[in-house]
Design an enzyme around this catalytic site. Structure first.
Site, PDB file in Angstrom:
ATOM      1  N   ALA A  18     -31.278  10.851 -18.413  1.00  0.00           N
ATOM      2  CA  ALA A  18     -32.405   9.966 -18.742  1.00  0.00           C
ATOM      3  C   ALA A  18     -33.634  10.742 -19.199  1.00  0.00           C
ATOM      4  O   ALA A  18     -34.658  10.124 -19.523  1.00  0.00           O
ATOM      5  CB  ALA A  18     -32.732   9.082 -17.545  1.00  0.00           C
ATOM      6  N   SER A  21     -37.477  14.870 -16.851  1.00  0.00           N
ATOM      7  CA  SER A  21     -38.193  16.078 -16.411  1.00  0.00           C
ATOM      8  C   SER A  21     -38.876  16.802 -17.567  1.00  0.00           C
ATOM      9  O   SER A  21     -38.339  17.775 -18.093  1.00  0.00           O
ATOM     10  CB  SER A  21     -37.212  17.050 -15.739  1.00  0.00           C
ATOM     11  OG  SER A  21     -37.081  16.796 -14.378  1.00  0.00           O
ATOM     12  N   GLY A  23     -40.736  19.509 -19.527  1.00  0.00           N
ATOM     13  CA  GLY A  23     -40.820  20.933 -19.197  1.00  0.00           C
ATOM     14  C   GLY A  23     -39.450  21.530 -18.928  1.00  0.00           C
ATOM     15  O   GLY A  23     -39.280  22.744 -18.960  1.00  0.00           O
ATOM     16  N   ASN A  24     -38.464  20.665 -18.694  1.00  0.00           N
ATOM     17  CA  ASN A  24     -37.075  21.081 -18.511  1.00  0.00           C
ATOM     18  C   ASN A  24     -36.400  20.817 -19.861  1.00  0.00           C
ATOM     19  O   ASN A  24     -36.066  19.681 -20.195  1.00  0.00           O
ATOM     20  CB  ASN A  24     -36.470  20.253 -17.373  1.00  0.00           C
ATOM     21  CG  ASN A  24     -34.977  20.429 -17.213  1.00  0.00           C
ATOM     22  OD1 ASN A  24     -34.284  20.855 -18.125  1.00  0.00           O
ATOM     23  ND2 ASN A  24     -34.481  20.068 -16.042  1.00  0.00           N
ATOM     24  N   ASN A 100     -33.544  22.889  -4.645  1.00  0.00           N
ATOM     25  CA  ASN A 100     -34.817  22.182  -4.501  1.00  0.00           C
ATOM     26  C   ASN A 100     -34.868  21.337  -3.227  1.00  0.00           C
ATOM     27  O   ASN A 100     -35.774  20.537  -3.051  1.00  0.00           O
ATOM     28  CB  ASN A 100     -35.074  21.281  -5.718  1.00  0.00           C
ATOM     29  CG  ASN A 100     -34.999  22.031  -7.023  1.00  0.00           C
ATOM     30  OD1 ASN A 100     -34.158  21.731  -7.854  1.00  0.00           O
ATOM     31  ND2 ASN A 100     -35.849  23.016  -7.196  1.00  0.00           N
ATOM     32  N   ARG A 128     -37.829  12.696  -8.530  1.00  0.00           N
ATOM     33  CA  ARG A 128     -37.445  13.609  -7.455  1.00  0.00           C
ATOM     34  C   ARG A 128     -38.292  13.399  -6.189  1.00  0.00           C
ATOM     35  O   ARG A 128     -37.953  13.897  -5.123  1.00  0.00           O
ATOM     36  CB  ARG A 128     -37.537  15.059  -7.944  1.00  0.00           C
ATOM     37  CG  ARG A 128     -36.684  15.303  -9.214  1.00  0.00           C
ATOM     38  CD  ARG A 128     -36.130  16.680  -9.304  1.00  0.00           C
ATOM     39  NE  ARG A 128     -35.220  16.955  -8.206  1.00  0.00           N
ATOM     40  CZ  ARG A 128     -34.549  18.104  -8.054  1.00  0.00           C
ATOM     41  NH1 ARG A 128     -34.719  19.073  -8.945  1.00  0.00           N
ATOM     42  NH2 ARG A 128     -33.749  18.294  -7.018  1.00  0.00           N
ATOM     43  N   GLU A 161     -41.312  22.734  -4.462  1.00  0.00           N
ATOM     44  CA  GLU A 161     -39.972  22.510  -5.018  1.00  0.00           C
ATOM     45  C   GLU A 161     -38.920  23.360  -4.313  1.00  0.00           C
ATOM     46  O   GLU A 161     -37.833  23.588  -4.832  1.00  0.00           O
ATOM     47  CB  GLU A 161     -39.997  22.758  -6.540  1.00  0.00           C
ATOM     48  CG  GLU A 161     -41.066  21.951  -7.259  1.00  0.00           C
ATOM     49  CD  GLU A 161     -40.564  20.700  -7.986  1.00  0.00           C
ATOM     50  OE1 GLU A 161     -39.419  20.682  -8.420  1.00  0.00           O
ATOM     51  OE2 GLU A 161     -41.354  19.722  -8.104  1.00  0.00           O
ATOM     52  N   ARG A 193     -45.124  22.839 -11.210  1.00  0.00           N
ATOM     53  CA  ARG A 193     -44.485  22.067 -10.136  1.00  0.00           C
ATOM     54  C   ARG A 193     -44.656  22.685  -8.750  1.00  0.00           C
ATOM     55  O   ARG A 193     -44.479  22.009  -7.755  1.00  0.00           O
ATOM     56  CB  ARG A 193     -43.001  21.855 -10.483  1.00  0.00           C
ATOM     57  CG  ARG A 193     -42.867  20.921 -11.696  1.00  0.00           C
ATOM     58  CD  ARG A 193     -41.477  20.896 -12.332  1.00  0.00           C
ATOM     59  NE  ARG A 193     -40.455  20.342 -11.501  1.00  0.00           N
ATOM     60  CZ  ARG A 193     -39.263  19.917 -11.948  1.00  0.00           C
ATOM     61  NH1 ARG A 193     -38.988  19.979 -13.248  1.00  0.00           N
ATOM     62  NH2 ARG A 193     -38.359  19.450 -11.138  1.00  0.00           N
ATOM     63  N   HIS A 229     -38.867  26.172 -13.004  1.00  0.00           N
ATOM     64  CA  HIS A 229     -38.774  26.773 -11.664  1.00  0.00           C
ATOM     65  C   HIS A 229     -38.596  28.278 -11.862  1.00  0.00           C
ATOM     66  O   HIS A 229     -37.960  28.714 -12.831  1.00  0.00           O
ATOM     67  CB  HIS A 229     -37.543  26.253 -10.895  1.00  0.00           C
ATOM     68  CG  HIS A 229     -37.640  24.816 -10.474  1.00  0.00           C
ATOM     69  ND1 HIS A 229     -36.589  23.932 -10.575  1.00  0.00           N
ATOM     70  CD2 HIS A 229     -38.649  24.126  -9.906  1.00  0.00           C
ATOM     71  CE1 HIS A 229     -36.948  22.755 -10.100  1.00  0.00           C
ATOM     72  NE2 HIS A 229     -38.199  22.841  -9.701  1.00  0.00           N
ATOM     73  N   ASN A 340     -28.620  19.021 -17.828  1.00  0.00           N
ATOM     74  CA  ASN A 340     -29.823  18.463 -17.210  1.00  0.00           C
ATOM     75  C   ASN A 340     -30.715  19.588 -16.662  1.00  0.00           C
ATOM     76  O   ASN A 340     -31.611  19.340 -15.850  1.00  0.00           O
ATOM     77  CB  ASN A 340     -29.446  17.498 -16.076  1.00  0.00           C
ATOM     78  CG  ASN A 340     -29.803  16.050 -16.417  1.00  0.00           C
ATOM     79  OD1 ASN A 340     -30.654  15.807 -17.276  1.00  0.00           O
ATOM     80  ND2 ASN A 340     -29.198  15.104 -15.727  1.00  0.00           N
ATOM     81  N   CYS A 346     -29.155  26.587  -9.188  1.00  0.00           N
ATOM     82  CA  CYS A 346     -29.857  25.333  -8.871  1.00  0.00           C
ATOM     83  C   CYS A 346     -29.016  24.472  -7.945  1.00  0.00           C
ATOM     84  O   CYS A 346     -29.543  23.696  -7.159  1.00  0.00           O
ATOM     85  CB  CYS A 346     -30.111  24.501 -10.123  1.00  0.00           C
ATOM     86  SG  CYS A 346     -31.120  25.300 -11.353  1.00  0.00           S
TER      87      CYS A 346
HETATM   88  O1  SUG Z   1     -35.860  19.115 -11.494  1.00  0.00           O
HETATM   89  N1  SUG Z   1     -33.333  18.152 -13.710  1.00  0.00           N
HETATM   90  C1  SUG Z   1     -33.764  18.999 -12.611  1.00  0.00           C
HETATM   91  C2  SUG Z   1     -33.126  20.360 -12.686  1.00  0.00           C
HETATM   92  C3  SUG Z   1     -33.396  21.159 -11.443  1.00  0.00           C
HETATM   93  C4  SUG Z   1     -32.914  22.559 -11.540  1.00  0.00           C
HETATM   94  N2  SUG Z   1     -33.163  23.240 -10.361  1.00  0.00           N
HETATM   95  C5  SUG Z   1     -33.555  24.528 -10.246  1.00  0.00           C
HETATM   96  N3  SUG Z   1     -34.016  25.203 -11.248  1.00  0.00           N
HETATM   97  N4  SUG Z   1     -33.494  25.079  -9.079  1.00  0.00           N
HETATM   98  C6  SUG Z   1     -35.281  19.108 -12.587  1.00  0.00           C
HETATM   99  O2  SUG Z   1     -35.891  19.241 -13.649  1.00  0.00           O
HETATM  100  C7  SUG Z   1     -33.204  16.040 -14.898  1.00  0.00           C
HETATM  101  C8  SUG Z   1     -32.801  14.657 -14.500  1.00  0.00           C
HETATM  102  C9  SUG Z   1     -33.015  13.615 -15.540  1.00  0.00           C
HETATM  103  O3  SUG Z   1     -33.768  13.832 -16.464  1.00  0.00           O
HETATM  104  O4  SUG Z   1     -32.421  12.560 -15.360  1.00  0.00           O
HETATM  105  C10 SUG Z   1     -33.635  16.848 -13.724  1.00  0.00           C
HETATM  106  O5  SUG Z   1     -34.208  16.302 -12.800  1.00  0.00           O
END
Ligand code: SUG
Length: 415
Positions: A18, A21, A23-24, A100, A128, A161, A193, A229, A340, A346
């Protein structure tokens, strides 16, 4: 006997893309794609089997209630009435990323000689922010023994986190180590974060010795390039710190302090000239599990994407051919999670403890993984397209799938 246990978050039946996040980069890039929850959970199980085959001790955390109806109720809505983004936030399978879940300080580092765990508040991202109550319930069950102290979340507004921004370096599991808390100050347009104060709260709560605790700043360039992260650009195990040259705001100052506290430390720094930050983040080179093998020596458990990134693979091959502490590379396929933004590291939370003190329902061996895989094959959806998230039949299927898993593991109290 005290050792490291890796607790992996099992990918839940609601796993979807979806794009929640910012920045991810991987999550944003794959927003709107069709997900494959069954394949995702089986990939995670295969990774756990690979860890067991290396002689490592393996634990498991369970998928959370999804959709999180209680959370939606607290927001004065429900799955049918919620706006699509809010409904997606209530359906996210994000608890799979166990790094996390909490920050963990082994008994050897703490004042009272117990292993301390602080559940992460994950308050920066709405999807989250509602994980911690159920994570806390699981931690309180798994670590009910007096050898552990389980803490509630750091209160707002200090985003925390968990272990994704925490590293520990120590000569052994029973020896006092140096704990490093990494926080962001600026994110180059992306959210920061991990708040500086969160690490200080956790360090105080765990009774850490300030003379063996460091609070360091993540580099703005790393966050801006997609390292939301710190565990996307650095990892530590034993006496080895493995990090990208651009991971930290003041690497020279940090390394000098670390060497003063722990003169035996080996810092393996990857220069940007060999592996540009973008390649490191795309391949998740540093989101490897860096582990000490039972027979001695360290291995990196890497995502398959590391091999497909030429600069990364060339650097790794040269590294293992050399004289450094990391001598072995293991590749795992966790592509559904990677899409994701979640790599091998992770997906796991490291707890240094005696497995005999952990509730056995949260520990796994090959036979239990076989049984879990059968439940996944029978109940997890094959795929979820974005427009299915509003379908009540999907919610029911997800709820039934989780209930079947809890039945198998005799963890009905989590229902
Ligand atoms: O928090 N992705 C997670 C990925 C977490 C990775 N964890 C570590 N690096 N330790 C986040 O960004 C995406 C879910 C979405 O978009 O539906 C997400 O939450």
């Amino acid at each position: 006997m005290i050792g490291e246990i890796n607790f992996d978050g099992l990918v839940g039946p609601s796993h979807n893309y979806a794009g929640l996040s910012p920045g991810n980069l991987a999550a944003s890039l794959n927003a709107g794609s069709v997900s494959h929850p069954r394949a995702a959970a089986l990939e995670g199980i295969a990774k756990m089997r690979a860890n067991l085959a290396l002689g490592l001790t393996q634990g498991l955390f369970l998928p959370h209630r999804r959709p999180d109806r209680a959370w939606l109720t607290s927001l004065a809505t429900d799955p049918a009435g919620a706006a699509p983004w809010l409904r997606a936030a209530a359906l996210s399978a994000s608890p799979m990323w166990a790094a996390n879940a909490a920050t963990v300080s082994p008994a050897a580092d703490t004042k009272d000689g117990r292993c301390h765990l602080s559940v992460a508040n994950l308050m920066t991202m709405p999807h989250r922010s509602h994980e911690w109550p159920e994570t806390l319930a699981q931690l309180r069950l798994a670590f009910a023994d007096p050898a552990f102290a389980v803490h509630g979340p750091v209160p707002p507004p200090f985003g925390d986190e968990g272990a994704a921004n925490h590293m520990r370096l120590a000569p052994g599991h029973n020896a006092a180590g140096v704990e490093i808390f990494v926080h962001g100050v600026a994110g180059g347009g992306f959210p920061v974060r991990q708040h500086a104060e969160a690490g200080r709260v956790v360090a105080r709560a765990h009774g850490l010795d300030p003379a063996r605790t460091l609070h360091v700043v993540q580099s703005e360039a790393a966050i801006a390039a997609g390292a939301f992260h710190n565990d996307v650009v650095a990892v530590a195990d034993g006496l080895t710190l493995f990090a990208h040259e651009q991971a930290f705001g003041d690497p020279a100052g940090f390394y000098a302090e670390l060497r003063r506290m722990l003169p035996e430390v080996a810092i393996v720094e990857v220069p940007a000239s060999a592996v540009p930050l973008g390649d490191a983040i795309r391949s998740y080179l540093f989101n490897a599990q860096l582990v000490t093998l039972p027979e001695g020596g360290q291995a990196l458990i890497l995502p398959a994407e590391a091999r497909e990134t030429p600069t990364v693979w060339a650097w790794l091959e040269a590294m293992v051919a050399g004289n450094g502490p990391i001598r072995r590379l293991e590749l795992v396929d966790v592509r559904q999670s990677m899409a994701n933004g979640g790599g091998p590291a992770c997906l796991r939370l490291r707890v240094v403890a005696d497995p005999a003190r952990v509730d056995p329902r949260f520990l796994v061996d090959e036979a239990k993984l076989d049984r879990i895989a059968r439940v996944v094959e029978a109940h997890w959806p094959d795929s979820i397209a974005p427009d299915q998230l509003g379908d009540p039949a999907l919610w029911t299927r997800i709820e039934k799938a989780r209930a079947a898993l809890l039945d198998l593991l005799e963890l009905r109290e989590l229902i």
